[in-house]
Design a protein around this motif. Structure first.
Motif, mmCIF file in Angstrom:
data_model
loop_
_atom_site.group_PDB
_atom_site.id
_atom_site.type_symbol
_atom_site.label_atom_id
_atom_site.label_comp_id
_atom_site.label_asym_id
_atom_site.label_seq_id
_atom_site.Cartn_x
_atom_site.Cartn_y
_atom_site.Cartn_z
ATOM 1 N N CYS A 289 0.849 -1.208 0.000
ATOM 2 C CA CYS A 289 0.000 0.000 0.000
ATOM 3 C C CYS A 289 0.880 1.253 0.000
ATOM 4 O O CYS A 289 1.965 1.262 0.569
ATOM 5 C CB CYS A 289 -0.936 -0.004 1.199
ATOM 6 N N ASP A 335 -7.672 5.139 -3.410
ATOM 7 C CA ASP A 335 -7.613 4.370 -4.650
ATOM 8 C C ASP A 335 -7.107 2.958 -4.372
ATOM 9 O O ASP A 335 -7.021 2.553 -3.211
ATOM 10 C CB ASP A 335 -6.741 5.092 -5.682
ATOM 11 N N GLU A 336 -6.729 2.228 -5.428
ATOM 12 C CA GLU A 336 -6.308 0.817 -5.262
ATOM 13 C C GLU A 336 -5.034 0.721 -4.427
ATOM 14 O O GLU A 336 -4.702 -0.351 -3.931
ATOM 15 C CB GLU A 336 -6.014 0.131 -6.609
ATOM 16 N N LYS A 337 -4.322 1.811 -4.313
ATOM 17 C CA LYS A 337 -3.059 1.737 -3.551
ATOM 18 C C LYS A 337 -3.257 2.135 -2.090
ATOM 19 O O LYS A 337 -2.311 2.246 -1.328
ATOM 20 C CB LYS A 337 -2.037 2.654 -4.207
ATOM 21 N N THR A 338 -4.511 2.382 -1.715
ATOM 22 C CA THR A 338 -4.768 2.820 -0.332
ATOM 23 C C THR A 338 -5.222 1.634 0.517
ATOM 24 O O THR A 338 -6.066 0.840 0.090
ATOM 25 C CB THR A 338 -5.908 3.877 -0.299
ATOM 26 N N LYS A 360 -14.313 0.741 -0.618
ATOM 27 C CA LYS A 360 -14.254 -0.512 -1.384
ATOM 28 C C LYS A 360 -14.592 -0.234 -2.848
ATOM 29 O O LYS A 360 -13.933 -0.721 -3.753
ATOM 30 C CB LYS A 360 -15.259 -1.483 -0.785
ATOM 31 N N LYS A 362 -14.111 2.384 -4.401
ATOM 32 C CA LYS A 362 -13.001 3.123 -5.021
ATOM 33 C C LYS A 362 -11.798 2.222 -5.258
ATOM 34 O O LYS A 362 -10.746 2.669 -5.679
ATOM 35 C CB LYS A 362 -12.578 4.289 -4.116
ATOM 36 N N GLY A 363 -11.905 0.961 -4.882
ATOM 37 C CA GLY A 363 -10.831 0.011 -5.165
ATOM 38 C C GLY A 363 -9.838 -0.183 -4.042
ATOM 39 O O GLY A 363 -8.844 -0.908 -4.189
ATOM 40 N N ALA A 364 -10.059 0.465 -2.897
ATOM 41 C CA ALA A 364 -9.102 0.344 -1.789
ATOM 42 C C ALA A 364 -9.142 -1.051 -1.177
ATOM 43 O O ALA A 364 -10.159 -1.748 -1.249
ATOM 44 C CB ALA A 364 -9.453 1.372 -0.713
ATOM 45 N N THR A 365 -8.022 -1.459 -0.569
ATOM 46 C CA THR A 365 -8.023 -2.684 0.233
ATOM 47 C C THR A 365 -8.606 -2.307 1.593
ATOM 48 O O THR A 365 -8.190 -1.314 2.189
ATOM 49 C CB THR A 365 -6.587 -3.207 0.412
ATOM 50 N N ASP A 382 -11.903 -6.884 3.756
ATOM 51 C CA ASP A 382 -11.045 -7.916 3.162
ATOM 52 C C ASP A 382 -10.275 -8.643 4.260
ATOM 53 O O ASP A 382 -9.985 -9.829 4.149
ATOM 54 C CB ASP A 382 -10.056 -7.260 2.184
#
Ligand code: AGP
Length: 605
Positions: A289, A335-338, A360, A362-365, A382
């Motif tokens: 992340c 975003d996906e990197k968060t 979620k 927005k693609g976040a873990t 997750d």
């Protein structure tokens, strides 16, 4: 908010329901009510504004022969606090209790011309009237029609006058757990109320019809397919949600903290290293992340602020801590990197849940730090790290907070290690020092008499300031919240260097100041700020790490805090501030566990 219960079984139904309502009362306590059915099938209602104890009195010997029943303890949203607005609501053949908010109740009232059937100001009664309107002898059919038109969140528990012995339930967002044991079939807003009979329970899936029967439970989809309940086991002891010898849960829960912290550490330190493999959390999540964002409310958000200070100092990494209720309206950078971390004792706080769902999308873990297993937030995450604090009943959160901090202290060290910010030796020494924390908390608890005496210095205050710098400021935000929620003293936590930019204007001889010094590097500056308020007449109570005491600190009323590594002072310092809040409230004669206007589980936005 609101606690609901349904029971049919071998025990004395009325007493089971009233006892369970007492356990659920922390979810709301402005009014309470029960509905019970007797052998011949009549459904009677007894309800009133006030506490479950008032309801018990009002019921007297009523309902002694009940064979099934439902109950409710209310936190008012729509309609004031009065007997009429209390649940259950009865319209025609339907008797119903509700937790949540029916957002379109006005539109439905108009559309189905229900005005003349309503006697209360509640959204719930509209659901009862509408269910009665749809009911033509088949409960499942009517319930399906009802939830097809309802907008909002709801956990509904329903009785039909011509269906004796049968209790029906359905939910959207608002929680319901249920069980069938030797004692009978039971449902409740949370597992605390079931624990008297069993620690096996299942979470009722959203938009499924649950029916409680004398000899079992039936779960089915809205299209009539039978579903097998997925039972799980609460590892809380059956009596751990009882007060024991303590006058209030808050005191009991404060005293439980050394054990709760140890239980949270258990299995997460392997060969001297923080380790989350048993939680199923892979290092890759922590390594890959680019930024961390904590979403939470109230005390849980304050735990996030401590994490923020650790992440910045140990990882030099970007971390935001967001109020969950503001999160999605403030265009958050996610975003996906968060890695989004939701923190919540109950796992049901709707603001936190909605924030997590938004992240979620927005693609976040999404990871969460929770106390209640199987809660709604856990199901949206997750990864879940449980705090293992056991049931927290007092509205004011104590052991949930310090165990959330425990998870963060371990988690940040794991991230620091795998990202090469700490060497193996550094991590091992960090963990060795951290293992001293439960004993340090025991020392604070052993000093509770002194904190009780010091509480007398602030008990008469109308307004109060809590001042500190850095980590201490973040800790005081929580200390201050604790004091205001249980003692009703207006308390403001302020970064001490910031006082002179305005709020010092409020300091007078009538404004006591609680100061906190646990960080060596900030001690001198903090002492100067304390002098500034003292010069303006404020009485100062100083909570200070023992090793930082010197002759200049002795001029104040002082509580010495045990020596642990500066970074870990957050836990013992918080416990001392919790005790301060507790004694002020108890000595004022307040109902410490149930402060006015509050509820433990906040399921409205
Ligand atoms: C704590 O003392 C409060 N009563 C409150 O701020 C609480 O922490 C907040 O409502 C969040 O609850 P949660 O941890 O169950 O999400």
């Amino acid at each position: 908010m609101c606690g609901i219960i349904g029971y049919t079984g071998k025990e004395k139904v009325r007493d089971v329901i009233l006892d369970a309502l007492e356990l659920l009362e922390y979810r709301g306590y402005d009014s309470a009510g029960i509905a019970y059915g007797e052998k011949e099938g009549t459904v009677s209602v007894c309800k009133c504004a006030g506490r479950v104890a008032d309801l018990r009195k009002k019921c007297g010997s009523l309902g002694q022969d009940a064979t099934y029943g439902i109950g409710h303890t209310r936190w008012a949203t729509h309609g004031g606090v009065c007997d009429l607005n209390a649940h259950p609501h009865q319209v025609g053949k339907v008797t119903l209790v509700h937790n949540g908010i029916i957002e379109n109740y006005k539109e439905l009232t108009k559309e189905y011309e229900l005005e003349n059937e309503l006697v209360s100001e509640t959204d719930t009664e509209v659901a009862a009237a509408l269910l009665n309107h749809f009911y033509k002898g088949n409960p499942d059919e009517a319930i399906t029609k009802l939830v097809g038109v309802l907008k909002g969140t709801f956990a509904l528990v329903m009785l039909f006058a011509d269906q004796p012995g049968r209790i029906f339930s359905i939910r959207n967002v608002s929680p319901i757990v249920a069980t069938y044991s030797e004692a009978g079939a039971m449902l409740a807003s949370d597992v605390t109320a079931l624990c008297r009979f069993t620690n096996r329970y299942f979470v009722v899936p959203e938009y499924h019809i649950l029916e409680l029967l004398q000899d079992g439970v039936r779960l089915s989809t809205l299209t009539g397919e039978t579903v097998e309940p997925e039972y799980q086991v609460a590892d809380w002891e059956l009596n751990s949600s009882e007060k024991g010898a303590y006058p209030f849960y808050m005191e009991k829960e404060i005293m439980e903290q050394p054990d709760a912290i140890r239980a949270t550490m258990e299995g997460r330190i392997v060969d001297g290293f923080p380790d989350f493999s048993k939680d199923g959390l892979p290092d890759s999540v922590l390594k890959n992340c680019e930024r961390i964002c904590v979403v939470a409310c109230g005390t849980a958000m304050h735990a996030g602020l401590i994490a923020q200070s650790l992440v910045k100092s140990m990882l030099q990494m970007h971390i935001d801590v967001e109020l969950a209720s503001e999160f999605m309206y403030a265009d958050p950078v996610v975003d996906e990197k968060t890695l989004v971390v939701a923190v919540s004792q109950s796992g049901e706080t709707i603001d936190t849940l909605e924030a997590l769902k938004y992240a979620k999308k927005k693609g976040a873990t999404c990871m969460s730090i929770l106390n209640v297993k199987g809660s709604s937030i856990s199901r949206e995450s997750d990864y879940v790290l449980y705090t293992n604090a056991g049931p927290e009943i007092a509205v004011a959160s104590t052991k949930a907070y310090t165990t959330q901090l425990t998870v963060f202290y371990l988690l940040v060290a794991r991230i620091a290690y795998i990202r090469g910010k700490m060497s193996e030796d550094e991590v091992k020494s960090y963990i060795r020092d951290f293992e001293q924390v439960p004993a340090a908390v025991e020392q604070v608890l052993a000093n509770k008499k002194q904190i009780h005496l010091i509480a007398k210095n602030v008990i008469t205050a109308k307004d109060l300031f809590m001042i500190g710098r850095g980590l201490d400021y973040a800790l005081l935000l929580e200390g201050s919240l604790k004091l205001k929620e249980v003692s009703y003293i207006h308390s403001e936590a302020y970064a001490s260097g910031e006082l002179k930019h305005g709020p010092i204007a409020l300091i007078t001889t009538d404004t006591p100041v609680v100061a906190l010094i646990t960080q060596e590097k900030l001690k001198q500056k903090e002492l100067s700020n304390i002098k500034e308020v003292r010069s303006r007449g404020a009485d100062v109570v100083l909570f200070i790490k023992e090793s930082l005491q010197d002759p200049t600190t002795k001029e104040y009323e002082t509580v010495a805090l045990p020596n642990v590594r500066d970074a870990f002072m957050g836990i013992p310092a918080s416990v001392a501030l919790q005790l301060l809040a507790y004694y002020v409230s108890a000595d004022k004669g307040y109902d410490v566990d149930k402060p006015r206007n509050l509820a433990k589980v906040v399921t409205v936005e």
